[in-house]
Design an enzyme around this catalytic site. Sequence first.
Site, PDB file in Angstrom:
ATOM      1  N   HIS A 108       0.840  -1.209   0.000  1.00 38.05           N
ATOM      2  CA  HIS A 108       0.000   0.000   0.000  1.00 38.05           C
ATOM      3  C   HIS A 108       0.873   1.255   0.000  1.00 38.05           C
ATOM      4  CE1 HIS A 108      -2.617  -2.985   2.266  1.00 38.05           C
ATOM      5  NE2 HIS A 108      -3.423  -2.640   1.298  1.00 38.05           N
ATOM      6  N   GLY A 168      -2.801  -2.560  -7.196  1.00 39.00           N
ATOM      7  CA  GLY A 168      -1.641  -3.449  -7.202  1.00 39.00           C
ATOM      8  C   GLY A 168      -1.800  -4.584  -8.209  1.00 39.00           C
ATOM      9  N   ASP A 207      -3.244  -8.198  -7.252  1.00 42.81           N
ATOM     10  CA  ASP A 207      -4.634  -8.599  -7.480  1.00 42.81           C
ATOM     11  C   ASP A 207      -4.940  -8.385  -8.961  1.00 42.81           C
ATOM     12  OD1 ASP A 207      -5.571  -9.110  -4.608  1.00 42.81           O
ATOM     13  OD2 ASP A 207      -4.615  -7.158  -4.475  1.00 42.81           O
ATOM     14  N   MET A 255       3.445  -9.141  -0.250  1.00 38.85           N
ATOM     15  CA  MET A 255       2.864  -8.497   0.940  1.00 38.85           C
ATOM     16  C   MET A 255       1.345  -8.605   0.861  1.00 38.85           C
ATOM     17  SD  MET A 255       5.149  -6.299   2.663  1.00 38.85           S
ATOM     18  CE  MET A 255       6.894  -6.037   2.452  1.00 38.85           C
ATOM     19  N   SER A 256       0.724  -8.917   1.987  1.00 39.36           N
ATOM     20  CA  SER A 256      -0.738  -8.996   2.044  1.00 39.36           C
ATOM     21  C   SER A 256      -1.181  -8.797   3.484  1.00 39.36           C
ATOM     22  CB  SER A 256      -1.206 -10.373   1.567  1.00 39.36           C
ATOM     23  OG  SER A 256      -2.561 -10.577   1.909  1.00 39.36           O
ATOM     24  N   ARG A 280      -3.379 -10.326   4.784  1.00 42.70           N
ATOM     25  CA  ARG A 280      -3.711 -11.663   5.301  1.00 42.70           C
ATOM     26  C   ARG A 280      -2.496 -12.413   5.852  1.00 42.70           C
ATOM     27  NH1 ARG A 280      -8.902 -12.964   3.774  1.00 42.70           N
ATOM     28  NH2 ARG A 280      -9.777 -11.640   2.158  1.00 42.70           N
TER      29      ARG A 280
HETATM   30  P1  AMP Z   1      -6.332  -4.287  -0.096  1.00 45.52           P
HETATM   31  O1  AMP Z   1      -6.186  -3.373   1.069  1.00 45.52           O
HETATM   32  O2  AMP Z   1      -5.792  -5.661   0.122  1.00 45.52           O
HETATM   33  O3  AMP Z   1      -7.719  -4.267  -0.697  1.00 45.52           O
HETATM   34  O4  AMP Z   1      -5.398  -3.697  -1.227  1.00 45.52           O
HETATM   35  C1  AMP Z   1      -5.510  -2.359  -1.629  1.00 45.52           C
HETATM   36  C2  AMP Z   1      -4.671  -2.147  -2.861  1.00 45.52           C
HETATM   37  O5  AMP Z   1      -3.317  -2.461  -2.565  1.00 45.52           O
HETATM   38  C3  AMP Z   1      -5.084  -3.048  -4.034  1.00 45.52           C
HETATM   39  O6  AMP Z   1      -4.979  -2.318  -5.240  1.00 45.52           O
HETATM   40  C4  AMP Z   1      -4.071  -4.146  -3.976  1.00 45.52           C
HETATM   41  O7  AMP Z   1      -3.843  -4.764  -5.220  1.00 45.52           O
HETATM   42  C5  AMP Z   1      -2.843  -3.379  -3.529  1.00 45.52           C
HETATM   43  N1  AMP Z   1      -1.867  -4.293  -2.936  1.00 45.52           N
HETATM   44  C6  AMP Z   1      -2.077  -5.215  -1.966  1.00 45.52           C
HETATM   45  N2  AMP Z   1      -0.954  -5.905  -1.727  1.00 45.52           N
HETATM   46  C7  AMP Z   1      -0.012  -5.422  -2.566  1.00 45.52           C
HETATM   47  C8  AMP Z   1       1.357  -5.724  -2.807  1.00 45.52           C
HETATM   48  N3  AMP Z   1       1.994  -6.681  -2.140  1.00 45.52           N
HETATM   49  N4  AMP Z   1       2.014  -5.010  -3.742  1.00 45.52           N
HETATM   50  C9  AMP Z   1       1.383  -4.034  -4.446  1.00 45.52           C
HETATM   51  N5  AMP Z   1       0.102  -3.687  -4.264  1.00 45.52           N
HETATM   52  C10 AMP Z   1      -0.591  -4.377  -3.335  1.00 45.52           C
END
Ligand code: AMP
Length: 287
Positions: A44, A154, A157, A191-192, A194
């Site tokens: 993020h 990102g 996804d 990175m996640s 989760r």
């Molecule tokens: P999320 O909070 O998981 O819904 O992710 C929010 C945004 O961050 C989405 O556009 C995801 O694809 C992006 N994102 C999540 N993890 C990563 C990562 N490891 N690298 C780049 N972007 C990410």
Amino acid sequence: MVTRESPAAHLQIVRTREALREALARAPRPVGLVPTMGWLHAGHRALIARAHAETATTVVSIFVNPRQFGDPADLAKYPRNEARDVAICAEEGADLVFAPSVEEVYPPGFDTSVRVGEVAQPLEGAARPGHFDGVATVVAILFDLVGAERAYFGQKDAQQLLVIRQMARDLAIPTEVIAHPTVREPDGLAMSSRNVHLSPAERAAAPAIRRALLAARECWQNGERSADILRDRMRAELSEEPLAEPDYVSVADATTLRELKTIDGPTLVSMAVRFGATRLIDNELLD
Ligand code: AMP
């Protein structure tokens, strides 16, 4: 004497549609939007920093969207820490955080859903029915509320990116959708939010995903064009890791996400793998 405002002093947090519209009315253009569900990490951060570098006003939304969760238990355990997230937004140069309640996004009587067609059906769409309807609906609302020139997502996804691009194109939303490369841990794990649920043993096992994707890339780089051979190669690599339980392993056309027999153009290699109760996804673009 020159005094410097701390970044946090500059950052504004808004919680309602109206406050967001008011704050944006006087914001310098172009505006960049980074939609998130919070529990922000280096992935993020990279999106926020890029929006900050490329636009005059960076808006980060923090909203755990109930409509994109099929399983109530998954929604309930989704990690949250708004104070920490806001501090990260400030550090990366965000100007505005939109952190609405569920009722603010979906007021009483809300009864619309945005459903994207073919590209939303396989992979995550098949594994998580309704997931992309929830994603497309909330992103359509955010795009309309923020009216950003650009929005950052990102590559991690990858299917979500394709779904949002299709939605924005079909609904004539002028926001440009920008993809940012996946940010990884030093051992290759994407990175996640989760990842926090992984036990130490599961965390140690999780880089098997990256190894399997890179094995497929190597096969392809060596000239292999049979999609089945790439799938077998990835499954073989995952089977070396006893804690990895593959959900799907895919070799698909990078635009339509149709499964391939023969690789003859841009290809998305992707997988979802369970480690205990945690389901992780990752992908590699062969182009
Ligand atoms: P999320 O909070 O998981 O819904 O992710 C929010 C945004 O961050 C989405 O556009 C995801 O694809 C992006 N994102 C999540 N993890 C990563 C990562 N490891 N690298 C780049 N972007 C990410």
